[in-house]
Design a protein around this motif. Structure first.
Motif, PDB file in Angstrom:
ATOM      1  N   UNK A  11       0.741  -1.013  -0.123  1.00 42.81           N
ATOM      2  CA  UNK A  11      -0.069  -0.019   0.017  1.00 42.81           C
ATOM      3  C   UNK A  11       0.797   1.284  -0.159  1.00 42.81           C
ATOM      4  N   UNK A  12       2.046   1.146   0.627  1.00 38.54           N
ATOM      5  CA  UNK A  12       2.743   2.598   0.618  1.00 38.54           C
ATOM      6  C   UNK A  12       3.352   2.730  -0.969  1.00 38.54           C
ATOM      7  N   UNK A  13       3.202   1.804  -1.721  1.00 42.18           N
ATOM      8  CA  UNK A  13       3.698   2.296  -3.063  1.00 42.18           C
ATOM      9  C   UNK A  13       2.244   2.205  -3.992  1.00 42.18           C
ATOM     10  N   UNK A  14       1.308   2.558  -3.573  1.00 44.51           N
ATOM     11  CA  UNK A  14       0.137   2.756  -4.432  1.00 44.51           C
ATOM     12  C   UNK A  14       0.105   4.183  -4.934  1.00 44.51           C
ATOM     13  N   UNK A  15      -0.138   4.646  -6.356  1.00 48.40           N
ATOM     14  CA  UNK A  15      -1.029   3.538  -7.171  1.00 48.40           C
ATOM     15  C   UNK A  15      -0.121   2.605  -8.005  1.00 48.40           C
ATOM     16  N   UNK A  16       1.123   2.630  -7.940  1.00 44.49           N
ATOM     17  CA  UNK A  16       2.123   1.830  -8.860  1.00 44.49           C
ATOM     18  C   UNK A  16       1.672   0.414  -8.380  1.00 44.49           C
ATOM     19  N   UNK A  17       1.464  -0.060  -7.253  1.00 39.92           N
ATOM     20  CA  UNK A  17       1.332  -1.375  -6.971  1.00 39.92           C
ATOM     21  C   UNK A  17      -0.144  -1.909  -7.105  1.00 39.92           C
ATOM     22  N   UNK A  18      -1.164  -1.056  -7.752  1.00 41.97           N
ATOM     23  CA  UNK A  18      -2.390  -1.402  -7.934  1.00 41.97           C
ATOM     24  C   UNK A  18      -2.278  -2.768  -8.924  1.00 41.97           C
ATOM     25  N   UNK A  19      -1.376  -2.603  -9.999  1.00 41.35           N
ATOM     26  CA  UNK A  19      -1.222  -3.508 -11.185  1.00 41.35           C
ATOM     27  C   UNK A  19       0.122  -4.218 -11.150  1.00 41.35           C
ATOM     28  N   UNK A  20       0.962  -3.667 -10.556  1.00 36.03           N
ATOM     29  CA  UNK A  20       2.403  -4.198 -10.541  1.00 36.03           C
ATOM     30  C   UNK A  20       2.993  -4.469  -9.001  1.00 36.03           C
TER      31      UNK A  20
ATOM     32  N   UNK B 279      24.269  -1.570   4.128  1.00 34.91           N
ATOM     33  CA  UNK B 279      24.682  -2.632   3.571  1.00 34.91           C
ATOM     34  C   UNK B 279      23.315  -3.354   2.609  1.00 34.91           C
ATOM     35  N   UNK B 280      22.205  -2.936   3.162  1.00 33.37           N
ATOM     36  CA  UNK B 280      20.738  -3.302   2.529  1.00 33.37           C
ATOM     37  C   UNK B 280      20.394  -2.240   1.669  1.00 33.37           C
ATOM     38  N   UNK B 281      19.379  -2.432   0.651  1.00 33.97           N
ATOM     39  CA  UNK B 281      18.778  -1.457   0.089  1.00 33.97           C
ATOM     40  C   UNK B 281      17.156  -1.895   0.042  1.00 33.97           C
ATOM     41  N   UNK B 282      16.544  -0.832   0.791  1.00 33.55           N
ATOM     42  CA  UNK B 282      15.035  -1.105   1.017  1.00 33.55           C
ATOM     43  C   UNK B 282      14.477  -0.635  -0.638  1.00 33.55           C
ATOM     44  N   UNK B 283      13.415  -1.118  -0.755  1.00 36.22           N
ATOM     45  CA  UNK B 283      12.456  -0.878  -1.977  1.00 36.22           C
ATOM     46  C   UNK B 283      10.980  -0.597  -1.647  1.00 36.22           C
ATOM     47  N   UNK B 284      10.842  -0.645  -0.272  1.00 32.14           N
ATOM     48  CA  UNK B 284       9.424  -0.744   0.052  1.00 32.14           C
ATOM     49  C   UNK B 284       8.467   0.752   0.009  1.00 32.14           C
ATOM     50  N   UNK B 285       9.025   1.828  -0.311  1.00 28.71           N
ATOM     51  CA  UNK B 285       8.470   3.145  -0.617  1.00 28.71           C
ATOM     52  C   UNK B 285       8.947   3.687  -1.593  1.00 28.71           C
ATOM     53  N   UNK B 286       8.209   4.581  -2.185  1.00 28.24           N
ATOM     54  CA  UNK B 286       8.870   5.430  -3.648  1.00 28.24           C
ATOM     55  C   UNK B 286      10.385   5.864  -3.260  1.00 28.24           C
TER      56      UNK B 286
ATOM     57  N   UNK C 214       8.093  -6.596  -7.821  1.00 27.48           N
ATOM     58  CA  UNK C 214       8.762  -6.824  -9.418  1.00 27.48           C
ATOM     59  C   UNK C 214       9.101  -5.436  -9.902  1.00 27.48           C
ATOM     60  N   UNK C 215       8.966  -4.466  -9.023  1.00 27.76           N
ATOM     61  CA  UNK C 215       9.664  -3.214  -9.451  1.00 27.76           C
ATOM     62  C   UNK C 215      10.852  -3.157  -9.752  1.00 27.76           C
ATOM     63  N   UNK C 216      11.365  -2.548 -11.115  1.00 26.73           N
ATOM     64  CA  UNK C 216      12.974  -2.895 -11.306  1.00 26.73           C
ATOM     65  C   UNK C 216      13.873  -1.997 -10.432  1.00 26.73           C
TER      66      UNK C 216
END
Ligand code: UTP
Length: 298
Positions: free
Chosen positions: A12-21, A261-268, A25-27
């Motif tokens: 949900x933190x990445x809506x609207x992109x995550x409505x369909x993707x 060391x790590x990469x987060x991708x959970x928010x825009x 799978x975000x690159x």
């Protein structure tokens, strides 16, 4: 030994992109986030299969890891051999799927994979966070071996005024992974014997400044505890609640890692920053990235 990647959340933190993707799978550059996570999961010795906990609403994840013979033949027939090889890498990975019917929480998602764990210890890697050098789980496995094959979680320091946003651990530092003397108990490589963990404590109640990063090596007992776990914070079946019960029965350790060391991708914002970091680190991509960026002032 297997690794579980829970990837059935709503993003949900990445809506609207995550409505369909699906957010997994975000690159990041030219590869979806979850492929980095799968490759990282296979790095520790003995891990031979990755079980992705998926949602029926996100069939694209399974499609991504499936072989597509027609597309492969098309690319090869048009001389795009290197690209065909790149595409084939994903379908050659030892990945299988189980399904979570509803996003009832991280603990519930992990328990969906219980039938595939063969009663053995297993890793859990969150599907929206990856470690480019793939060494975090390898080091956690070393801590586990040195402490009777116990459960081990990765933790990282967080500024004091941010502890209330995270799950924070309690315990004591028992040494450094490389055997050097302890000078800073919250420094990278410090190993802690845990006595508790608390979700989102107030600053004054926080037992440490170490938050739980999304990497776990757990003994099979936690699956039995998850089977009867009641919903907790946010009405979700929380992994932390079953880990607390596990801690009452078994020793559990934590390894302090460097948050960078790590990469987060959970928010825009985190995803965009991860792409920028990865592009700057990639010797082939960095010049074109800098040129495309132009004179941006940071
Ligand atoms: P997050 O809380 O970061 O993911 O869970 P989310 O719920 O998809 O994201 P937001 O908060 O709504 O933006 C961490 C990982 O656990 C998975 C998610 O897919 C993510 O990879 N997860 C979470 C599940 O598989 N099932 C759940 O019920 C909850």
């Amino acid at each position: 030994m297997k690794a579980i990647i829970p990837a059935a959340g709503l993003g949900t933190r990445f809506l609207p992109a995550t409505k369909c993707t699906p957010k997994e799978l975000l690159p990041v550059l030219n590869k979806p986030v979850i492929q980095y996570v799968v490759e990282e999961a296979l790095e520790p010795e003995g891990v031979d299969e990755v079980v992705i906990v998926n949602s029926h609403e996100k069939p694209q994840i399974e499609h991504y890891f499936a072989e597509d013979k027609d597309f492969d033949a098309y690319l090869r027939a048009h001389g795009k051999i290197a690209l065909a090889d790149k595409v084939a890498e994903a379908s050659s990975l030892p990945v299988s799927f189980v399904y979570q019917d509803q996003p009832l929480g991280l603990g519930h998602a992990i328990h969906c994979a219980a039938g595939k764990m063969d009663g053995e210890p297993f890793f859990v890697l969150l599907g929206d966070y990856f470690v480019p050098d793939r060494q975090m789980c390898v080091r956690m496995a070393k801590v586990s071996r040195e402490h009777g094959n116990c459960s081990v979680i990765a933790v990282a320091p967080v500024p004091e005024d941010q502890v209330s946003r995270y799950g924070i651990v309690a315990g004591e530092c028992v040494g450094m992974l490389d055997g050097s003397p302890v000078t800073d108990s919250e420094a990278e490589g410090a190993v802690w014997k845990l006595s508790g963990m608390v979700e989102k404590p107030k600053t004054e109640d926080a037992p440490s400044h170490l938050f739980i990063v999304g990497r776990y090596l757990l003994t099979p007992r936690v699956m039995e505890l998850l089977a009867t776990q009641e919903p907790g914070a946010g009405g979700e079946i929380q992994l932390t609640d079953s880990m607390l019960k596990l801690l009452a029965e078994e020793d559990m350790y934590a390894l302090v890692v460097d948050p960078a060391e790590g990469c987060d991708t959970g928010t825009p914002a985190a995803w965009a920053a991860t792409n920028a970091r990865m592009a700057l680190k990639d010797p082939e991509m960095a010049p074109a990235f800098k040129e495309a960026l132009g004179d941006v002032e940071l």
